[in-house]
Design a protein around this motif. Structure first.
Motif, mmCIF file in Angstrom:
data_model
loop_
_atom_site.group_PDB
_atom_site.id
_atom_site.type_symbol
_atom_site.label_atom_id
_atom_site.label_comp_id
_atom_site.label_asym_id
_atom_site.label_seq_id
_atom_site.Cartn_x
_atom_site.Cartn_y
_atom_site.Cartn_z
ATOM 1 N N VAL A 16 33.590 39.778 37.955
ATOM 2 C CA VAL A 16 33.113 39.984 39.323
ATOM 3 C C VAL A 16 32.529 38.682 39.871
ATOM 4 C CG1 VAL A 16 32.653 42.426 38.968
ATOM 5 C CG2 VAL A 16 30.831 40.763 38.533
ATOM 6 N N GLU A 52 29.087 39.946 44.132
ATOM 7 C CA GLU A 52 29.221 41.326 43.663
ATOM 8 C C GLU A 52 28.136 41.645 42.636
ATOM 9 O OE1 GLU A 52 33.842 42.702 43.663
ATOM 10 O OE2 GLU A 52 33.400 40.892 42.479
ATOM 11 N N THR A 63 35.138 45.637 37.003
ATOM 12 C CA THR A 63 35.733 46.246 38.189
ATOM 13 C C THR A 63 36.663 47.374 37.745
ATOM 14 O OG1 THR A 63 35.660 44.120 39.302
ATOM 15 C CG2 THR A 63 37.093 45.798 40.269
ATOM 16 N N ASP A 90 39.241 48.526 43.554
ATOM 17 C CA ASP A 90 38.689 47.703 44.635
ATOM 18 C C ASP A 90 37.379 48.333 45.129
ATOM 19 O OD1 ASP A 90 38.561 45.648 46.450
ATOM 20 O OD2 ASP A 90 39.621 46.812 47.996
ATOM 21 N N TYR A 116 32.834 49.824 40.500
ATOM 22 C CA TYR A 116 32.375 49.067 39.338
ATOM 23 C C TYR A 116 31.885 50.000 38.223
ATOM 24 C CZ TYR A 116 32.141 45.657 43.092
ATOM 25 O OH TYR A 116 32.454 44.865 44.157
#
Lengths: 433, 162
Positions: free
Chosen positions: B2, B6, B96, B99, B102
Protein backbone atom coordinates in the motif's frame (compact mmCIF):
# COMPACT_ATOMS: atom_id res chain seq x y z
CA UNK A 1 -3.75 -33.47 55.06
CA UNK A 2 -2.92 -36.02 57.72
CA UNK A 3 -5.77 -35.12 60.01
CA UNK A 4 -8.27 -37.94 59.64
CA UNK A 5 -11.24 -35.89 60.75
CA UNK A 6 -13.69 -34.56 58.20
CA UNK A 7 -12.64 -31.06 57.11
CA UNK A 8 -16.18 -29.95 57.91
CA UNK A 9 -16.07 -31.24 61.47
CA UNK A 10 -15.47 -27.83 63.01
CA UNK A 11 -18.11 -26.03 60.97
CA UNK A 12 -21.58 -25.89 62.49
CA UNK A 13 -23.69 -25.97 59.36
CA UNK A 14 -26.91 -26.22 61.39
CA UNK A 15 -26.15 -22.74 62.74
CA UNK A 16 -25.23 -21.28 59.35
CA UNK A 17 -28.18 -22.64 57.36
CA UNK A 18 -31.68 -22.01 58.68
CA UNK A 19 -34.94 -22.61 56.83
CA UNK A 20 -35.31 -18.95 55.89
CA UNK A 21 -31.73 -17.66 55.78
CA UNK A 22 -28.11 -18.61 55.23
CA UNK A 23 -24.95 -17.01 56.58
CA UNK A 24 -22.54 -15.24 54.22
CA UNK A 25 -19.50 -17.12 55.52
CA UNK A 26 -20.75 -20.06 53.45
CA UNK A 27 -19.63 -18.06 50.40
CA UNK A 28 -16.35 -16.73 51.75
CA UNK A 29 -14.82 -19.11 54.27
CA UNK A 30 -11.93 -21.26 53.04
CA UNK A 31 -12.71 -24.07 55.50
CA UNK A 32 -16.26 -24.25 54.19
CA UNK A 33 -14.85 -24.40 50.67
CA UNK A 34 -12.46 -27.23 51.57
CA UNK A 35 -15.32 -29.11 53.22
CA UNK A 36 -17.41 -28.72 50.04
CA UNK A 37 -14.61 -30.07 47.87
CA UNK A 38 -14.67 -33.17 50.07
CA UNK A 39 -18.34 -33.70 50.91
CA UNK A 40 -19.91 -32.55 47.64
CA UNK A 41 -17.31 -32.92 44.91
CA UNK A 42 -15.42 -36.03 46.09
CA UNK A 43 -18.03 -37.94 48.04
CA UNK A 44 -21.06 -37.22 45.88
CA UNK A 45 -21.92 -37.51 42.19
CA UNK A 46 -20.51 -34.85 39.85
CA UNK A 47 -21.42 -34.29 36.19
CA UNK A 48 -18.38 -34.98 34.00
CA UNK A 49 -19.33 -34.94 30.31
CA UNK A 50 -21.87 -36.17 27.79
CA UNK A 51 -21.09 -39.39 25.97
CA UNK A 52 -21.50 -37.60 22.61
CA UNK A 53 -18.27 -35.73 23.42
CA UNK A 54 -16.28 -38.96 23.32
CA UNK A 55 -18.09 -41.21 20.83
CA UNK A 56 -15.18 -43.42 19.68
CA UNK A 57 -12.76 -45.73 21.50
CA UNK A 58 -9.81 -43.67 22.74
CA UNK A 59 -11.72 -40.35 22.67
CA UNK A 60 -11.04 -38.26 25.76
CA UNK A 61 -11.86 -34.90 27.35
CA UNK A 62 -10.18 -33.18 30.30
CA UNK A 63 -12.32 -31.98 33.20
CA UNK A 64 -12.03 -31.00 36.87
CA UNK A 65 -13.96 -32.67 39.67
CA UNK A 66 -13.98 -29.88 42.20
CA UNK A 67 -10.32 -28.94 41.83
CA UNK A 68 -9.07 -32.44 41.02
CA UNK A 69 -7.91 -32.72 37.40
CA UNK A 70 -9.37 -35.75 35.64
CA UNK A 71 -10.03 -36.98 32.13
CA UNK A 72 -12.89 -39.05 30.79
CA UNK A 73 -11.90 -41.62 28.18
CA UNK A 74 -13.80 -44.25 26.23
CA UNK A 75 -12.09 -47.64 26.31
CA UNK A 76 -11.97 -50.22 23.53
CA UNK A 77 -14.89 -51.98 25.22
CA UNK A 78 -16.97 -48.82 24.84
CA UNK A 79 -17.05 -48.14 28.59
CA UNK A 80 -16.15 -44.66 29.87
CA UNK A 81 -13.56 -44.34 32.63
CA UNK A 82 -12.93 -41.17 34.61
CA UNK A 83 -9.27 -41.08 35.58
CA UNK A 84 -7.26 -38.69 37.75
CA UNK A 85 -4.92 -36.75 35.46
CA UNK A 86 -1.79 -37.37 37.51
CA UNK A 87 1.00 -39.80 36.73
CA UNK A 88 1.26 -42.55 39.36
CA UNK A 89 5.04 -42.08 39.33
CA UNK A 90 5.90 -38.41 39.90
CA UNK A 91 2.56 -36.71 39.46
CA UNK A 92 2.90 -35.05 36.07
CA UNK A 93 -0.22 -34.24 33.99
CA UNK A 94 -0.75 -37.37 31.89
CA UNK A 95 -3.38 -36.11 29.48
CA UNK A 96 -2.15 -32.75 28.22
CA UNK A 97 -4.61 -32.01 25.40
CA UNK A 98 -8.08 -30.71 26.28
CA UNK A 99 -9.71 -33.28 23.99
CA UNK A 100 -8.62 -35.79 21.41
CA UNK A 101 -8.10 -39.45 20.76
CA UNK A 102 -5.35 -41.69 22.13
CA UNK A 103 -4.51 -45.38 22.17
CA UNK A 104 -2.36 -44.86 25.25
CA UNK A 105 -1.31 -42.05 27.56
CA UNK A 106 2.44 -41.63 27.91
CA UNK A 107 3.86 -39.39 30.63
CA UNK A 108 6.17 -36.77 29.16
CA UNK A 109 8.29 -36.68 32.32
CA UNK A 110 9.71 -40.25 32.54
CA UNK A 111 7.72 -42.07 29.87
CA UNK A 112 5.40 -44.25 31.93
CA UNK A 113 2.65 -45.47 29.61
CA UNK A 114 -0.97 -46.21 30.52
CA UNK A 115 -3.86 -47.73 28.62
CA UNK A 116 -7.33 -46.19 28.29
CA UNK A 117 -8.39 -47.81 31.55
CA UNK A 118 -5.51 -46.15 33.40
CA UNK A 119 -3.55 -49.42 33.72
CA UNK A 120 0.25 -49.14 33.62
CA UNK A 121 1.52 -50.96 30.52
CA UNK A 122 5.14 -49.87 30.17
CA UNK A 123 7.97 -48.11 31.96
CA UNK A 124 11.30 -47.13 30.32
CA UNK A 125 14.44 -48.89 31.69
CA UNK A 126 12.31 -51.64 33.25
CA UNK A 127 15.22 -53.38 34.99
CA UNK A 128 15.25 -50.71 37.68
CA UNK A 129 11.48 -50.89 38.23
CA UNK A 130 10.78 -53.18 41.18
CA UNK A 131 7.12 -52.24 41.55
CA UNK A 132 4.09 -54.14 40.40
CA UNK A 133 2.46 -52.88 37.20
CA UNK A 134 -0.98 -53.68 38.59
CA UNK A 135 -0.36 -51.46 41.64
CA UNK A 136 0.92 -48.47 39.69
CA UNK A 137 -2.06 -47.64 37.53
CA UNK A 138 -3.63 -44.20 37.42
CA UNK A 139 -6.23 -43.44 40.08
CA UNK A 140 -9.70 -44.04 38.68
CA UNK A 141 -12.84 -42.52 40.09
CA UNK A 142 -14.56 -45.32 41.93
CA UNK A 143 -17.98 -44.83 40.38
CA UNK A 144 -18.97 -43.85 36.86
CA UNK A 145 -22.55 -44.02 35.67
CA UNK A 146 -24.68 -42.25 33.12
CA UNK A 147 -28.25 -41.26 32.42
CA UNK A 148 -29.41 -40.37 28.90
CA UNK A 149 -25.74 -39.98 27.96
CA UNK A 150 -24.95 -37.57 30.82
CA UNK A 151 -21.89 -39.09 32.51
CA UNK A 152 -21.47 -38.62 36.25
CA UNK A 153 -18.68 -39.90 38.51
CA UNK A 154 -17.68 -40.04 42.15
CA UNK A 155 -14.49 -40.72 44.08
CA UNK A 156 -16.63 -42.38 46.72
CA UNK A 157 -16.92 -46.19 46.32
CA UNK A 158 -19.89 -46.32 48.70
CA UNK A 159 -21.84 -43.43 47.20
CA UNK A 160 -25.55 -44.29 46.81
CA UNK A 161 -26.55 -45.01 43.20
CA UNK A 162 -26.80 -42.30 40.56
CA UNK A 163 -30.49 -43.13 40.35
CA UNK A 164 -30.85 -42.33 44.05
CA UNK A 165 -29.04 -39.04 43.56
CA UNK A 166 -31.04 -37.95 40.51
CA UNK A 167 -34.34 -39.11 42.02
CA UNK A 168 -37.31 -37.48 40.33
CA UNK A 169 -35.01 -35.12 38.42
CA UNK A 170 -34.48 -37.78 35.73
CA UNK A 171 -37.68 -36.27 34.34
CA UNK A 172 -35.82 -32.98 33.77
CA UNK A 173 -33.05 -34.76 31.86
CA UNK A 174 -35.66 -36.70 29.86
CA UNK A 175 -37.28 -33.41 28.89
CA UNK A 176 -33.94 -32.05 27.68
CA UNK A 177 -33.13 -35.00 25.42
CA UNK A 178 -36.72 -35.25 24.17
CA UNK A 179 -36.22 -31.91 22.46
CA UNK A 180 -34.64 -34.19 19.85
CA UNK A 181 -36.98 -36.35 17.76
CA UNK A 182 -34.54 -39.24 18.22
CA UNK A 183 -34.02 -38.54 21.94
CA UNK A 184 -30.34 -37.75 21.55
CA UNK A 185 -28.41 -34.57 22.15
CA UNK A 186 -24.90 -33.86 20.91
CA UNK A 187 -22.37 -31.73 22.77
CA UNK A 188 -19.87 -31.31 19.95
CA UNK A 189 -19.95 -27.50 19.88
CA UNK A 190 -17.07 -26.82 22.29
CA UNK A 191 -17.17 -25.04 25.63
CA UNK A 192 -16.72 -21.40 26.62
CA UNK A 193 -15.12 -20.98 30.05
CA UNK A 194 -16.41 -17.85 31.77
CA UNK A 195 -14.71 -16.86 35.04
CA UNK A 196 -16.72 -15.11 37.73
CA UNK A 197 -15.08 -13.78 40.86
CA UNK A 198 -17.79 -15.10 43.14
CA UNK A 199 -18.52 -18.25 45.08
CA UNK A 200 -19.59 -21.22 42.93
CA UNK A 201 -22.91 -21.61 44.80
CA UNK A 202 -24.11 -18.30 43.36
CA UNK A 203 -24.23 -20.06 39.96
CA UNK A 204 -26.85 -22.74 40.76
CA UNK A 205 -28.67 -20.21 42.93
CA UNK A 206 -28.85 -17.48 40.31
CA UNK A 207 -29.58 -19.82 37.40
CA UNK A 208 -32.82 -20.88 39.11
CA UNK A 209 -33.70 -17.53 40.68
CA UNK A 210 -36.79 -16.15 38.98
CA UNK A 211 -36.91 -12.99 41.06
CA UNK A 212 -33.89 -11.10 39.69
CA UNK A 213 -34.76 -10.91 36.02
CA UNK A 214 -36.53 -7.53 35.99
CA UNK A 215 -33.71 -5.95 37.93
CA UNK A 216 -30.57 -7.54 36.53
CA UNK A 217 -31.74 -7.72 32.92
CA UNK A 218 -33.70 -4.53 32.14
CA UNK A 219 -31.26 -3.69 29.34
CA UNK A 220 -32.00 -7.05 27.73
CA UNK A 221 -35.74 -6.52 28.08
CA UNK A 222 -35.51 -3.06 26.55
CA UNK A 223 -33.21 -4.01 23.69
CA UNK A 224 -34.63 -7.38 22.68
CA UNK A 225 -38.11 -8.84 22.34
CA UNK A 226 -37.96 -12.46 23.51
CA UNK A 227 -39.89 -15.36 24.97
CA UNK A 228 -38.79 -14.11 28.39
CA UNK A 229 -41.18 -11.15 28.06
CA UNK A 230 -44.01 -13.56 28.76
CA UNK A 231 -42.15 -16.10 30.90
CA UNK A 232 -40.43 -13.88 33.47
CA UNK A 233 -41.01 -10.18 32.83
CA UNK A 234 -44.71 -9.82 33.72
CA UNK A 235 -46.15 -8.36 36.90
CA UNK A 236 -46.57 -10.58 39.92
CA UNK A 237 -50.20 -11.59 39.31
CA UNK A 238 -49.69 -12.30 35.60
CA UNK A 239 -46.64 -14.54 35.90
CA UNK A 240 -47.51 -18.17 35.25
CA UNK A 241 -43.97 -19.61 35.45
CA UNK A 242 -42.96 -21.53 38.55
CA UNK A 243 -39.95 -22.08 40.82
CA UNK A 244 -39.56 -25.75 41.72
CA UNK A 245 -37.63 -27.84 44.22
CA UNK A 246 -37.30 -31.39 42.88
CA UNK A 247 -35.47 -32.69 45.95
CA UNK A 248 -31.78 -33.64 46.38
CA UNK A 249 -30.79 -30.07 45.54
CA UNK A 250 -32.21 -30.25 41.99
CA UNK A 251 -34.12 -27.08 41.17
CA UNK A 252 -36.02 -25.58 38.27
CA UNK A 253 -37.63 -22.50 36.85
CA UNK A 254 -40.54 -23.88 34.88
CA UNK A 255 -41.43 -21.43 32.11
CA UNK A 256 -43.76 -23.82 30.29
CA UNK A 257 -47.05 -22.55 31.79
CA UNK A 258 -46.29 -19.13 30.28
CA UNK A 259 -46.11 -20.37 26.71
CA UNK A 260 -49.21 -20.40 24.54
CA UNK A 261 -47.73 -21.13 21.09
CA UNK A 262 -45.50 -23.95 19.79
CA UNK A 263 -41.81 -22.92 19.63
CA UNK A 264 -42.48 -19.72 21.60
CA UNK A 265 -39.56 -20.83 23.84
CA UNK A 266 -37.38 -20.83 20.70
CA UNK A 267 -38.33 -17.23 19.94
CA UNK A 268 -40.15 -18.03 16.73
CA UNK A 269 -43.38 -19.30 15.21
CA UNK A 270 -43.96 -22.95 14.43
CA UNK A 271 -43.80 -22.43 10.67
CA UNK A 272 -40.20 -21.28 11.00
CA UNK A 273 -39.04 -24.92 11.38
CA UNK A 274 -41.88 -27.08 9.97
CA UNK A 275 -39.77 -30.21 9.56
CA UNK A 276 -38.67 -30.05 13.22
CA UNK A 277 -42.28 -29.85 14.46
CA UNK A 278 -43.27 -32.67 12.13
CA UNK A 279 -40.40 -34.88 13.25
CA UNK A 280 -41.26 -34.39 16.95
CA UNK A 281 -44.93 -35.27 16.39
CA UNK A 282 -44.02 -38.33 14.33
CA UNK A 283 -41.50 -39.50 16.92
CA UNK A 284 -43.55 -38.97 20.08
CA UNK A 285 -47.13 -38.96 18.79
CA UNK A 286 -49.40 -35.98 18.29
CA UNK A 287 -50.19 -35.34 21.97
CA UNK A 288 -46.70 -35.60 23.41
CA UNK A 289 -45.18 -33.92 20.35
CA UNK A 290 -47.54 -30.97 20.82
CA UNK A 291 -46.58 -30.79 24.49
CA UNK A 292 -42.84 -30.77 23.77
CA UNK A 293 -43.30 -28.05 21.15
CA UNK A 294 -45.34 -25.95 23.57
CA UNK A 295 -43.42 -26.53 26.83
CA UNK A 296 -39.88 -26.27 25.49
CA UNK A 297 -36.70 -27.41 27.23
CA UNK A 298 -36.10 -27.45 31.00
CA UNK A 299 -34.33 -24.63 32.83
CA UNK A 300 -32.99 -26.64 35.75
CA UNK A 301 -29.98 -27.33 37.92
CA UNK A 302 -28.88 -30.89 38.68
CA UNK A 303 -26.96 -30.71 41.97
CA UNK A 304 -24.17 -29.78 42.23
CA UNK A 305 -22.63 -28.75 38.90
CA UNK A 306 -24.93 -29.33 35.92
CA UNK A 307 -27.30 -26.74 34.49
CA UNK A 308 -29.80 -27.79 31.85
CA UNK A 309 -30.03 -24.21 30.59
CA UNK A 310 -32.81 -24.59 28.02
CA UNK A 311 -30.89 -25.23 24.78
CA UNK A 312 -27.52 -25.00 26.55
CA UNK A 313 -25.63 -27.33 28.82
CA UNK A 314 -23.57 -25.68 31.56
CA UNK A 315 -20.97 -26.97 33.99
CA UNK A 316 -20.21 -25.13 37.24
CA UNK A 317 -16.64 -25.37 38.45
CA UNK A 318 -15.40 -24.13 41.84
CA UNK A 319 -11.88 -22.69 41.82
CA UNK A 320 -11.54 -20.92 45.21
CA UNK A 321 -14.06 -19.50 47.71
CA UNK A 322 -14.35 -16.33 45.61
CA UNK A 323 -13.69 -17.70 42.11
CA UNK A 324 -15.67 -20.08 39.89
CA UNK A 325 -16.28 -20.93 36.25
CA UNK A 326 -19.56 -21.04 34.32
CA UNK A 327 -18.78 -23.25 31.31
CA UNK A 328 -21.32 -23.63 28.53
CA UNK A 329 -21.94 -25.40 25.24
CA UNK A 330 -24.92 -25.41 22.87
CA UNK A 331 -27.23 -28.39 23.32
CA UNK A 332 -27.28 -29.65 19.72
CA UNK A 333 -30.08 -32.01 18.76
CA UNK A 334 -29.68 -35.21 16.75
CA UNK A 335 -32.20 -35.89 14.02
CA UNK A 336 -32.95 -32.27 13.10
CA UNK A 337 -32.02 -30.01 10.19
CA UNK A 338 -28.83 -27.98 10.49
CA UNK A 339 -30.73 -24.70 10.67
CA UNK A 340 -32.27 -25.73 14.02
CA UNK A 341 -28.83 -26.38 15.49
CA UNK A 342 -27.54 -23.17 13.93
CA UNK A 343 -30.22 -21.23 15.81
CA UNK A 344 -29.33 -23.07 19.03
CA UNK A 345 -25.69 -22.04 18.58
CA UNK A 346 -26.48 -18.38 17.96
CA UNK A 347 -28.85 -18.28 20.93
CA UNK A 348 -26.21 -19.89 23.13
CA UNK A 349 -23.67 -17.21 22.19
CA UNK A 350 -26.28 -14.54 22.84
CA UNK A 351 -27.40 -15.74 26.26
CA UNK A 352 -24.34 -17.19 27.98
CA UNK A 353 -20.68 -16.40 28.41
CA UNK A 354 -18.50 -13.33 28.96
CA UNK A 355 -20.04 -11.15 26.21
CA UNK A 356 -23.63 -12.34 26.49
CA UNK A 357 -26.75 -10.22 26.60
CA UNK A 358 -27.76 -12.01 29.82
CA UNK A 359 -24.88 -13.60 31.69
CA UNK A 360 -22.51 -10.63 31.54
CA UNK A 361 -24.95 -8.77 33.77
CA UNK A 362 -25.46 -11.71 36.11
CA UNK A 363 -21.71 -11.99 36.51
CA UNK A 364 -21.19 -8.37 37.54
CA UNK A 365 -24.02 -8.61 40.06
CA UNK A 366 -22.53 -11.84 41.46
CA UNK A 367 -19.11 -10.20 41.78
CA UNK A 368 -20.63 -7.25 43.64
CA UNK A 369 -22.46 -9.68 45.90
CA UNK A 370 -19.18 -11.42 46.69
CA UNK A 371 -17.66 -8.01 47.56
CA UNK A 372 -20.58 -7.32 49.88
CA UNK A 373 -19.98 -10.56 51.79
CA UNK A 374 -16.36 -9.75 52.66
CA UNK A 375 -15.24 -9.65 56.24
CA UNK A 376 -17.50 -10.79 59.03
CA UNK A 377 -20.54 -10.75 56.75
CA UNK A 378 -24.09 -11.40 57.84
CA UNK A 379 -27.31 -13.19 57.00
CA UNK A 380 -28.86 -13.59 53.56
CA UNK A 381 -32.63 -13.92 53.40
CA UNK A 382 -34.32 -16.90 51.71
CA UNK A 383 -37.84 -16.58 53.07
CA UNK A 384 -39.74 -15.27 50.07
CA UNK A 385 -42.86 -17.26 49.31
CA UNK A 386 -42.38 -19.98 51.92
CA UNK A 387 -46.01 -19.65 53.00
CA UNK A 388 -47.46 -19.93 49.49
CA UNK A 389 -45.48 -22.85 48.01
CA UNK A 390 -47.22 -26.21 47.63
CA UNK A 391 -46.04 -29.79 47.27
CA UNK A 392 -47.49 -31.51 44.20
CA UNK A 393 -48.53 -35.15 43.83
CA UNK A 394 -44.99 -36.17 42.87
CA UNK A 395 -43.43 -34.56 45.93
CA UNK A 396 -42.05 -31.60 44.00
CA UNK A 397 -42.33 -28.28 45.84
CA UNK A 398 -43.82 -25.61 43.56
CA UNK A 399 -43.70 -21.88 44.17
CA UNK A 400 -44.38 -18.63 42.35
CA UNK A 401 -41.66 -17.86 39.81
CA UNK A 402 -40.31 -15.07 42.01
CA UNK A 403 -40.24 -17.12 45.21
CA UNK A 404 -37.16 -18.65 46.77
CA UNK A 405 -38.55 -22.18 46.59
CA UNK A 406 -35.70 -23.31 44.35
CA UNK A 407 -32.92 -21.84 46.48
CA UNK A 408 -34.43 -23.19 49.70
CA UNK A 409 -34.36 -26.58 48.00
CA UNK A 410 -30.70 -26.15 47.09
CA UNK A 411 -29.73 -25.20 50.64
CA UNK A 412 -31.82 -27.92 52.29
CA UNK A 413 -29.91 -30.54 50.37
CA UNK A 414 -26.57 -28.76 50.78
CA UNK A 415 -27.00 -28.72 54.54
CA UNK A 416 -27.78 -32.42 54.60
CA UNK A 417 -24.75 -33.26 52.47
CA UNK A 418 -22.39 -31.05 54.44
CA UNK A 419 -23.51 -32.35 57.81
CA UNK A 420 -23.08 -35.88 56.48
CA UNK A 421 -24.94 -39.01 57.52
CA UNK A 422 -21.79 -40.44 59.10
CA UNK A 423 -18.36 -39.31 60.18
CA UNK A 424 -16.33 -41.64 58.00
CA UNK A 425 -15.09 -39.97 54.89
CA UNK A 426 -13.34 -42.32 52.48
CA UNK A 427 -11.30 -39.40 51.20
CA UNK A 428 -10.02 -38.43 54.60
CA UNK A 429 -9.45 -42.06 55.49
CA UNK A 430 -7.41 -42.55 52.34
CA UNK A 431 -5.35 -39.46 53.08
CA UNK A 432 -4.60 -40.70 56.57
CA UNK A 433 -3.66 -44.22 55.46
CA UNK B 1 2.11 -2.97 -1.08
CA UNK B 2 0.00 0.00 0.00
CA UNK B 3 1.05 3.61 -0.41
CA UNK B 4 2.18 5.79 2.48
CA UNK B 5 -1.06 7.71 2.15
CA UNK B 6 -3.15 4.53 2.32
CA UNK B 7 -1.21 3.43 5.36
CA UNK B 8 -1.92 6.73 7.07
CA UNK B 9 -5.64 6.42 6.32
CA UNK B 10 -5.74 2.89 7.70
CA UNK B 11 -3.80 3.76 10.86
CA UNK B 12 -5.94 6.82 11.39
CA UNK B 13 -8.99 4.57 11.24
CA UNK B 14 -7.53 2.06 13.73
CA UNK B 15 -6.71 4.80 16.23
CA UNK B 16 -10.11 6.41 15.92
CA UNK B 17 -11.90 3.07 16.24
CA UNK B 18 -9.84 2.29 19.33
CA UNK B 19 -10.54 5.64 20.93
CA UNK B 20 -14.31 5.39 20.41
CA UNK B 21 -14.25 1.88 21.91
CA UNK B 22 -11.99 2.98 24.79
CA UNK B 23 -14.39 5.80 25.62
CA UNK B 24 -17.53 3.62 25.22
CA UNK B 25 -18.98 5.97 22.61
CA UNK B 26 -21.16 3.16 21.38
CA UNK B 27 -23.17 4.77 18.59
CA UNK B 28 -20.19 6.62 17.16
CA UNK B 29 -18.27 3.34 17.12
CA UNK B 30 -21.21 1.53 15.50
CA UNK B 31 -21.28 4.15 12.74
CA UNK B 32 -17.89 2.83 11.59
CA UNK B 33 -19.41 -0.58 10.79
CA UNK B 34 -20.73 -1.47 7.34
CA UNK B 35 -23.95 -3.42 6.72
CA UNK B 36 -21.96 -6.62 6.08
CA UNK B 37 -20.03 -6.26 9.37
CA UNK B 38 -18.78 -9.43 11.11
CA UNK B 39 -17.64 -8.83 14.70
CA UNK B 40 -16.09 -11.99 16.10
CA UNK B 41 -14.19 -13.31 19.14
CA UNK B 42 -13.51 -17.04 18.61
CA UNK B 43 -13.24 -19.41 21.57
CA UNK B 44 -10.41 -21.50 20.12
CA UNK B 45 -7.22 -20.76 18.21
CA UNK B 46 -7.59 -21.63 14.53
CA UNK B 47 -11.38 -21.69 14.72
CA UNK B 48 -13.47 -21.41 11.55
CA UNK B 49 -16.55 -19.21 12.14
CA UNK B 50 -18.75 -21.65 10.21
CA UNK B 51 -17.66 -24.97 11.73
CA UNK B 52 -20.40 -25.29 14.36
CA UNK B 53 -18.06 -24.57 17.27
CA UNK B 54 -19.17 -21.99 19.79
CA UNK B 55 -17.63 -18.50 19.84
CA UNK B 56 -17.23 -16.06 22.70
CA UNK B 57 -18.89 -13.48 20.45
CA UNK B 58 -20.15 -13.83 16.88
CA UNK B 59 -22.19 -10.85 15.71
CA UNK B 60 -23.56 -10.12 12.30
CA UNK B 61 -24.69 -6.53 11.71
CA UNK B 62 -28.15 -7.15 13.16
CA UNK B 63 -26.87 -8.65 16.38
CA UNK B 64 -24.23 -5.95 16.68
CA UNK B 65 -27.01 -3.36 16.46
CA UNK B 66 -28.81 -5.18 19.29
CA UNK B 67 -25.61 -5.17 21.34
CA UNK B 68 -25.19 -1.43 20.88
CA UNK B 69 -28.88 -0.87 21.65
CA UNK B 70 -28.47 -2.80 24.91
CA UNK B 71 -25.37 -0.80 25.92
CA UNK B 72 -27.22 2.42 25.10
CA UNK B 73 -30.09 1.63 27.48
CA UNK B 74 -27.93 2.89 30.32
CA UNK B 75 -28.99 -0.07 32.50
CA UNK B 76 -26.54 -2.67 31.17
CA UNK B 77 -25.16 -3.32 34.67
CA UNK B 78 -21.98 -4.92 33.38
CA UNK B 79 -21.04 -1.52 31.90
CA UNK B 80 -22.53 0.89 34.44
CA UNK B 81 -20.32 2.78 34.75
CA UNK B 82 -18.39 1.79 31.62
CA UNK B 83 -15.01 0.16 32.05
CA UNK B 84 -12.19 2.66 31.75
CA UNK B 85 -9.98 1.46 28.93
CA UNK B 86 -6.81 2.16 27.02
CA UNK B 87 -5.66 0.10 24.06
CA UNK B 88 -2.22 0.17 22.51
CA UNK B 89 -2.04 -0.82 18.84
CA UNK B 90 1.13 -2.04 17.17
CA UNK B 91 2.59 -4.24 14.41
CA UNK B 92 0.17 -2.94 11.81
CA UNK B 93 0.40 -4.83 8.51
CA UNK B 94 -1.82 -3.92 5.57
CA UNK B 95 -2.74 -5.88 2.47
CA UNK B 96 -4.97 -4.75 -0.36
CA UNK B 97 -7.95 -7.09 -0.90
CA UNK B 98 -9.56 -5.15 -3.74
CA UNK B 99 -9.60 -1.57 -4.92
CA UNK B 100 -10.19 0.49 -1.78
CA UNK B 101 -10.46 -2.59 0.48
CA UNK B 102 -7.82 -3.61 2.98
CA UNK B 103 -7.02 -6.54 5.25
CA UNK B 104 -5.24 -5.21 8.34
CA UNK B 105 -3.44 -7.19 11.02
CA UNK B 106 -2.45 -5.60 14.30
CA UNK B 107 -1.47 -6.53 17.82
CA UNK B 108 -3.48 -4.92 20.58
CA UNK B 109 -3.00 -4.72 24.32
CA UNK B 110 -6.12 -3.49 26.06
CA UNK B 111 -5.99 -2.40 29.68
CA UNK B 112 -9.39 -2.42 31.36
CA UNK B 113 -10.12 -0.91 34.76
CA UNK B 114 -13.23 -2.74 35.97
CA UNK B 115 -14.64 0.22 37.80
CA UNK B 116 -18.23 -1.15 37.92
CA UNK B 117 -17.37 -4.29 39.89
CA UNK B 118 -14.22 -5.31 41.73
CA UNK B 119 -12.10 -2.35 40.58
CA UNK B 120 -9.40 -4.63 39.24
CA UNK B 121 -7.18 -4.06 36.22
CA UNK B 122 -7.69 -6.66 33.50
CA UNK B 123 -5.33 -6.99 30.55
CA UNK B 124 -6.59 -8.29 27.19
CA UNK B 125 -3.81 -9.00 24.69
CA UNK B 126 -5.08 -9.94 21.24
CA UNK B 127 -4.24 -10.29 17.60
CA UNK B 128 -6.77 -8.27 15.67
CA UNK B 129 -7.77 -8.57 12.02
CA UNK B 130 -9.79 -5.80 10.39
CA UNK B 131 -11.27 -5.63 6.94
CA UNK B 132 -11.70 -2.02 5.89
CA UNK B 133 -13.37 -0.35 2.93
CA UNK B 134 -13.08 3.17 1.60
CA UNK B 135 -16.57 4.33 0.79
CA UNK B 136 -17.57 7.87 -0.22
CA UNK B 137 -14.22 9.14 0.95
CA UNK B 138 -14.54 7.58 4.41
CA UNK B 139 -12.88 4.50 5.84
CA UNK B 140 -15.32 1.92 7.30
CA UNK B 141 -14.93 -1.60 8.67
CA UNK B 142 -16.79 -4.67 7.47
CA UNK B 143 -14.99 -7.20 9.65
CA UNK B 144 -13.24 -7.16 13.01
CA UNK B 145 -11.91 -10.43 14.39
CA UNK B 146 -10.36 -10.34 17.86
CA UNK B 147 -8.19 -13.37 18.57
CA UNK B 148 -7.72 -13.23 22.33
CA UNK B 149 -4.53 -14.91 23.52
CA UNK B 150 -6.58 -16.55 26.28
CA UNK B 151 -9.62 -17.42 24.16
CA UNK B 152 -9.84 -20.97 25.57
CA UNK B 153 -10.25 -19.32 28.95
CA UNK B 154 -10.99 -18.80 31.63
CA UNK B 155 -12.28 -15.45 30.35
CA UNK B 156 -13.71 -12.73 32.60
CA UNK B 157 -16.82 -10.73 31.74
CA UNK B 158 -16.31 -8.89 28.45
CA UNK B 159 -19.29 -6.60 28.00
CA UNK B 160 -17.51 -3.56 26.54
CA UNK B 161 -16.68 -3.06 22.85
CA UNK B 162 -13.48 -4.98 22.29
Amino acid sequence: MLDNSRPSEGIRFEELILDDRVHSTLYTDSEVFEAEMDSIFRNGWVFICHDSEIPKAGDFVRRNVGRDPVFAVRGRDGEISVIVNRCAHRGNIICQEERGNAKAFVCQYHGWAYDTKGGLVDVPYPAGFKGDFSCHGLERLAKVDSYQGFVFASFNPTVPSLGDHLGRATELIDRAVEMSPVGRINLSGGWVRHQLNCNWKMLPENDTDGYHVNFVHPSFAQAIRSNYDEAVLQDEESLKSEAKDWGNGHTELNFSPSYSRPLEWFGCAEDRYPSYSKALREAYGQEKGDKILLDGPPHAVIFPNLFLGEMNIVRFEPVAPGVCLHIHTPMYLEGVDDDVNQRILRQSEGALGPTAFLLADDSVIAERTQLALAGKGGWLDLSRGAEREVTDDNGVVVGHLTDETSNRGFWRHYKQVMQGPDQSSPTAAAAAA
Amino acid sequence: MVTIEERLRVEEFLFKEARLADESRYSEWEALAEDDMHYWVPAEAGQDPDDGRISILNDNRTRLATRIRQLNTGVRHAQVPPSRMCRIISNVEIETIADGEYFVRSNVILYEYRIQADKEMEVWPARVEHKLRMRDGEMKMFSKHILLLNSEGPVRGLSFII
